[in-house]
Scaffold this motif. Structure first.
Motif, mmCIF file in Angstrom:
data_model
loop_
_atom_site.group_PDB
_atom_site.id
_atom_site.type_symbol
_atom_site.label_atom_id
_atom_site.label_comp_id
_atom_site.label_asym_id
_atom_site.label_seq_id
_atom_site.Cartn_x
_atom_site.Cartn_y
_atom_site.Cartn_z
ATOM 1 N N SER A 107 0.683 -1.553 -0.058
ATOM 2 C CA SER A 107 -0.245 0.261 0.427
ATOM 3 C C SER A 107 0.792 1.167 -0.247
ATOM 4 C CB SER A 107 -1.072 0.049 1.259
ATOM 5 O OG SER A 107 -0.179 -0.060 2.066
ATOM 6 N N LYS A 108 2.036 0.981 0.404
ATOM 7 C CA LYS A 108 2.643 1.863 0.808
ATOM 8 C C LYS A 108 4.113 3.020 -0.445
ATOM 9 C CE LYS A 108 1.834 2.627 5.888
ATOM 10 N NZ LYS A 108 2.565 3.108 6.745
ATOM 11 N N GLY A 109 4.046 1.848 -1.619
ATOM 12 C CA GLY A 109 4.984 1.507 -2.232
ATOM 13 C C GLY A 109 4.963 0.554 -3.385
ATOM 14 N N ARG A 110 6.007 1.016 -4.910
ATOM 15 C CA ARG A 110 6.120 0.494 -5.788
ATOM 16 C C ARG A 110 7.523 -0.380 -5.747
ATOM 17 N NH1 ARG A 110 1.300 1.229 -7.728
ATOM 18 N NH2 ARG A 110 1.982 0.533 -10.367
ATOM 19 N N HIS A 111 6.906 -1.472 -6.420
ATOM 20 C CA HIS A 111 7.823 -2.408 -6.083
ATOM 21 C C HIS A 111 8.009 -3.181 -7.562
ATOM 22 C CE1 HIS A 111 7.333 -2.554 -1.750
ATOM 23 N NE2 HIS A 111 6.418 -2.615 -1.948
ATOM 24 N N LEU A 112 9.977 -3.079 -7.750
ATOM 25 C CA LEU A 112 9.790 -2.875 -9.510
ATOM 26 C C LEU A 112 10.884 -4.312 -9.784
ATOM 27 C CD1 LEU A 112 8.419 -0.419 -9.977
ATOM 28 C CD2 LEU A 112 9.585 0.269 -11.690
ATOM 29 N N LEU A 113 10.584 -5.499 -10.924
ATOM 30 C CA LEU A 113 11.313 -6.184 -11.161
ATOM 31 C C LEU A 113 12.905 -5.800 -11.762
ATOM 32 C CD1 LEU A 113 12.480 -9.408 -10.384
ATOM 33 C CD2 LEU A 113 11.275 -9.371 -13.024
ATOM 34 N N TYR A 114 13.946 -5.212 -11.993
ATOM 35 C CA TYR A 114 15.234 -4.824 -12.460
ATOM 36 C C TYR A 114 16.112 -6.407 -12.821
ATOM 37 C CZ TYR A 114 19.798 -3.176 -13.976
ATOM 38 O OH TYR A 114 20.315 -2.905 -14.424
ATOM 39 N N LEU A 115 15.849 -6.831 -13.899
ATOM 40 C CA LEU A 115 16.207 -8.242 -14.984
ATOM 41 C C LEU A 115 16.852 -7.217 -15.438
ATOM 42 C CD1 LEU A 115 16.354 -11.175 -14.897
ATOM 43 C CD2 LEU A 115 14.769 -10.824 -16.598
ATOM 44 N N GLU A 116 18.146 -7.575 -15.416
ATOM 45 C CA GLU A 116 19.747 -7.199 -16.376
ATOM 46 C C GLU A 116 19.991 -7.936 -16.820
ATOM 47 O OE1 GLU A 116 23.559 -6.642 -13.474
ATOM 48 O OE2 GLU A 116 22.598 -5.670 -12.204
ATOM 49 N N GLY A 117 19.573 -9.499 -17.407
ATOM 50 C CA GLY A 117 20.047 -10.026 -17.944
ATOM 51 C C GLY A 117 20.052 -11.452 -18.379
ATOM 52 N N ALA A 118 18.881 -11.772 -19.373
ATOM 53 C CA ALA A 118 18.442 -13.052 -19.429
ATOM 54 C C ALA A 118 18.095 -13.816 -20.983
ATOM 55 C CB ALA A 118 17.061 -13.842 -18.360
ATOM 56 N N SER A 139 19.622 -7.050 -23.257
ATOM 57 C CA SER A 139 19.310 -5.595 -22.763
ATOM 58 C C SER A 139 18.282 -6.078 -21.832
ATOM 59 C CB SER A 139 17.800 -5.093 -23.606
ATOM 60 O OG SER A 139 17.029 -5.638 -23.676
ATOM 61 N N SER A 140 18.400 -5.572 -20.309
ATOM 62 C CA SER A 140 17.973 -5.095 -19.053
ATOM 63 C C SER A 140 16.548 -4.821 -19.293
ATOM 64 C CB SER A 140 19.007 -3.965 -18.456
ATOM 65 O OG SER A 140 20.432 -4.449 -17.960
ATOM 66 N N VAL A 141 15.931 -4.698 -18.047
ATOM 67 C CA VAL A 141 14.416 -4.770 -18.341
ATOM 68 C C VAL A 141 13.703 -4.511 -17.104
ATOM 69 C CG1 VAL A 141 13.688 -6.634 -18.245
ATOM 70 C CG2 VAL A 141 12.092 -5.674 -19.149
ATOM 71 N N LEU A 142 13.011 -3.694 -16.766
ATOM 72 C CA LEU A 142 12.189 -3.555 -15.889
ATOM 73 C C LEU A 142 10.604 -3.734 -15.842
ATOM 74 C CD1 LEU A 142 13.220 0.717 -14.611
ATOM 75 C CD2 LEU A 142 14.048 -1.896 -13.291
ATOM 76 N N TYR A 143 10.244 -4.116 -14.845
ATOM 77 C CA TYR A 143 9.069 -5.113 -14.691
ATOM 78 C C TYR A 143 7.828 -4.291 -13.329
ATOM 79 C CZ TYR A 143 9.397 -7.669 -18.746
ATOM 80 O OH TYR A 143 10.158 -8.303 -19.682
ATOM 81 N N ASP A 144 6.751 -3.953 -13.099
ATOM 82 C CA ASP A 144 6.182 -3.491 -11.999
ATOM 83 C C ASP A 144 5.518 -4.584 -11.363
ATOM 84 O OD1 ASP A 144 5.295 -2.071 -9.858
ATOM 85 O OD2 ASP A 144 4.945 0.027 -10.930
ATOM 86 N N LEU A 145 5.575 -4.775 -10.847
ATOM 87 C CA LEU A 145 4.683 -5.834 -10.070
ATOM 88 C C LEU A 145 4.428 -5.577 -8.665
ATOM 89 C CD1 LEU A 145 8.421 -7.776 -8.510
ATOM 90 C CD2 LEU A 145 7.639 -7.535 -11.313
ATOM 91 N N VAL A 180 19.332 -10.108 -11.205
ATOM 92 C CA VAL A 180 18.107 -9.499 -10.286
ATOM 93 C C VAL A 180 17.380 -8.768 -8.990
ATOM 94 C CG1 VAL A 180 16.213 -10.605 -10.256
ATOM 95 C CG2 VAL A 180 16.988 -11.828 -11.670
ATOM 96 N N TRP A 181 16.906 -7.835 -9.175
ATOM 97 C CA TRP A 181 16.904 -6.766 -8.080
ATOM 98 C C TRP A 181 15.641 -6.113 -7.929
ATOM 99 C CZ3 TRP A 181 21.672 -4.731 -5.924
ATOM 100 C CH2 TRP A 181 22.803 -4.823 -6.718
ATOM 101 N N LEU A 182 14.741 -6.164 -6.858
ATOM 102 C CA LEU A 182 13.670 -5.410 -6.826
ATOM 103 C C LEU A 182 14.463 -4.054 -6.361
ATOM 104 C CD1 LEU A 182 12.117 -8.299 -3.713
ATOM 105 C CD2 LEU A 182 11.316 -7.121 -6.760
ATOM 106 N N LEU A 183 13.247 -3.120 -6.958
ATOM 107 C CA LEU A 183 13.629 -1.685 -6.184
ATOM 108 C C LEU A 183 12.652 -0.955 -5.767
ATOM 109 C CD1 LEU A 183 14.204 -0.254 -9.393
ATOM 110 C CD2 LEU A 183 16.037 -1.153 -8.425
ATOM 111 N N ASN A 184 12.186 -1.063 -4.556
ATOM 112 C CA ASN A 184 11.240 -0.420 -3.691
ATOM 113 C C ASN A 184 11.267 1.036 -3.118
ATOM 114 O OD1 ASN A 184 11.364 -3.435 -2.789
ATOM 115 N ND2 ASN A 184 13.142 -4.090 -1.894
ATOM 116 N N LEU A 185 9.720 1.728 -4.065
ATOM 117 C CA LEU A 185 9.718 2.467 -4.217
ATOM 118 C C LEU A 185 8.702 2.914 -3.296
ATOM 119 C CD1 LEU A 185 10.440 2.429 -7.961
ATOM 120 C CD2 LEU A 185 12.866 2.991 -6.192
ATOM 121 N N PRO A 186 8.837 4.424 -3.090
ATOM 122 C CA PRO A 186 7.771 5.200 -2.203
ATOM 123 C C PRO A 186 6.223 5.032 -3.464
ATOM 124 C CG PRO A 186 10.203 6.444 -2.958
ATOM 125 C CD PRO A 186 10.330 5.664 -3.170
#
Length: 320
Positions: A107-118, A139-145, A180-186
Motif C-alpha cells: 500500500s505504501k510503495g511500488r516494487h519493480l523487478l530489475y532483470l539485468e539480463g536473461a 538488454s535489461s528490463v524493468l517490470y512493475d510488480l 536480479v534486483w527489486l527496486l522498492n520505491l515510495p
C-alpha cells in the motif's frame, strides 16, 4: 578397517556441499527500507525442454544467480548451438522464487523487478499472471510488480527460452546470466533510469553540468535538492528546484571541476533528494559522472580534453 571407513565417510561429507544445499530457502522478504534489493540468492531452477526439443520431467534444484545452465553440461558435437555456442546444449528453463510482502509494502510503495539480463526470450510471471516478456537476450528490463503482489507469499517465475538455434555467432549461454534486483520505491519517486547528466561546456576550471530527471507519482508542492560531491563524498555544490512536472532540469553553471582523463579518471557524484511539501525526505538517488571534452575530425583525429589520443581498438562484448 572401521577407522578407515570412518575417515573415508568424513572425507566424503566434507567434499559434498550439495548434501546441504536443499536446506536453503527460496523465500525472500521484500525490504521496503532498501531502495535497491539484490535477490540473486536461492532460486529454484528446472530444465523444461532439452537440447533436442523434448520435454523433460520437472526436477527443481537450488541455484544462485547469475546462472548459465548450458556451461554446466557436457560438450557434444551434435549440440544445437553448434560451434558458435561452444558445442553446449541450450533448451528451455524455468526459475522460481517466493517473495513475501506485507500490507504496508503493497500500500505504501511500488516494487519493480530489475532483470539485468536473461538469455533469451524471458517471460516474467507473478502468481501465474504474466507481467512482461522480453525476447531479446542482451538488454535489461524493468517490470512493475506492484499490482500483482498480495500480502503474504507470492510466486515469482521467470521462464527462459534459448531453444531457437542458431541465434548467435558466439557463445551466449542459457539462463539468467546477470543480477536480479527489486527496486522498492515510495509512491512518489525519481523514475528509474531517468537521470541524465551532460556537460555541454567543458573547460579546465570552468564547466557546466546539466541534469534532467523524471518524477513519478503525486508531486504537488514537492522540491528536489540536488548536490554535486567529489570522489571522497565531500559536498561541493548544491541547488534547489521545485517539481513542476514529470520532467525536471537543473544546471550548475561555470563550476571548477577536475577533468576526467585516461590517466586520471576522476568521478563525481550527483545526488537528487526529493522532498514533499512539508520538507520530509521522500526519495534519494545518485549517479556518478565525469567531465571530459571529446572531439574528432578527419584532419586531427580523436582528441580528449584538447589532447590527441590514438585509438587502438574497441571492446564490443556484451559485458562492455
Amino acid at each position: 578397517m572401521n577407522i578407515l571407513r570412518y575417515i573415508f565417510s568424513i572425507y566424503v561429507v566434507m567434499l559434498t556441499p550439495a548434501l546441504v544445499i536443499n536446506a536453503k530457502s527460496n523465500i525472500t522478504a521484500i525490504n521496503s527500507t532498501q531502495r535497491k534489493q539484490l535477490i540473486d540468492d536461492a532460486w529454484l531452477f528446472t530444465l523444461v525442454q532439452n537440447d533436442k526439443g523434448e520435454q523433460v520431467p520437472t526436477s527443481f534444484q537450488m541455484v544462485d544467480l547469475p546462472h548459465d545452465w548450458s556451461i554446466l553440461n557436457d560438450f557434444t558435437e551434435d549440440a544445437a548451438m553448434g560451434n558458435d555456442g561452444g558445442y553446449l546444449p541450450a533448451g528451455k528453463g524455468l526459475y522460481k522464487k517466493t517473495l513475501v510482502a506485507t500490507y504496508d509494502d503493497i500500500s505504501k510503495g511500488r516494487h519493480l523487478l530489475y532483470l539485468e539480463g536473461a538469455y533469451m526470450d524471458a517471460h516474467v510471471f507473478v502468481n501465474d499472471s504474466l507481467v512482461g516478456h522480453r525476447p531479446y537476450g542482451y538488454s535489461s528490463v524493468l517490470y512493475d510488480l506492484s499490482s500483482y503482489l498480495k500480502p503474504g507469499e507470492n510466486e515469482l517465475s521467470i521462464s527462459v527460452d534459448n531453444s531457437q538455434q542458431r541465434n548467435a555467432r558466439w557463445y551466449t549461454g542459457s539462463g539468467i546470466y546477470r543480477h536480479v534486483w527489486l527496486l522498492n520505491l515510495p509512491n512518489t519517486h525519481v523514475k528509474p533510469w531517468s537521470v541524465y547528466i551532460t556537460t555541454p561546456k567543458v573547460e579546465k576550471y570552468r564547466s557546466t553540468v546539466k541534469a534532467s530527471f523524471d518524477v513519478n507519482g503525486q508531486s504537488d508542492g514537492f522540491t528536489a535538492r540536488v548536490y554535486i560531491k567529489n570522489s571522497d563524498g565531500k559536498l561541493l555544490y548544491e541547488t534547489n528546484t521545485p517539481i513542476n512536472s514529470e520532467s525536471n532540469n537543473v544546471e550548475f553553471k561555470d563550476v571548477p571541476l577536475k577533468l576526467w582523463d585516461i590517466d586520471s579518471p576522476y568521478i563525481y557524484t550527483l545526488e537528487i533528494c526529493l522532498k514533499d511539501k512539508d520538507g520530509n525526505m521522500i526519495d534519494t538517488v545518485d549517479e556518478t559522472f565525469g567531465v571530459r571534452k571529446i572531439e574528432y575530425s578527419v584532419s586531427e583525429g580523436f582528441k580528449l580534453n584538447d589532447r590527441p589520443v590514438l585509438l587502438t581498438g574497441a571492446c564490443v562484448h556484451s559485458d562492455n
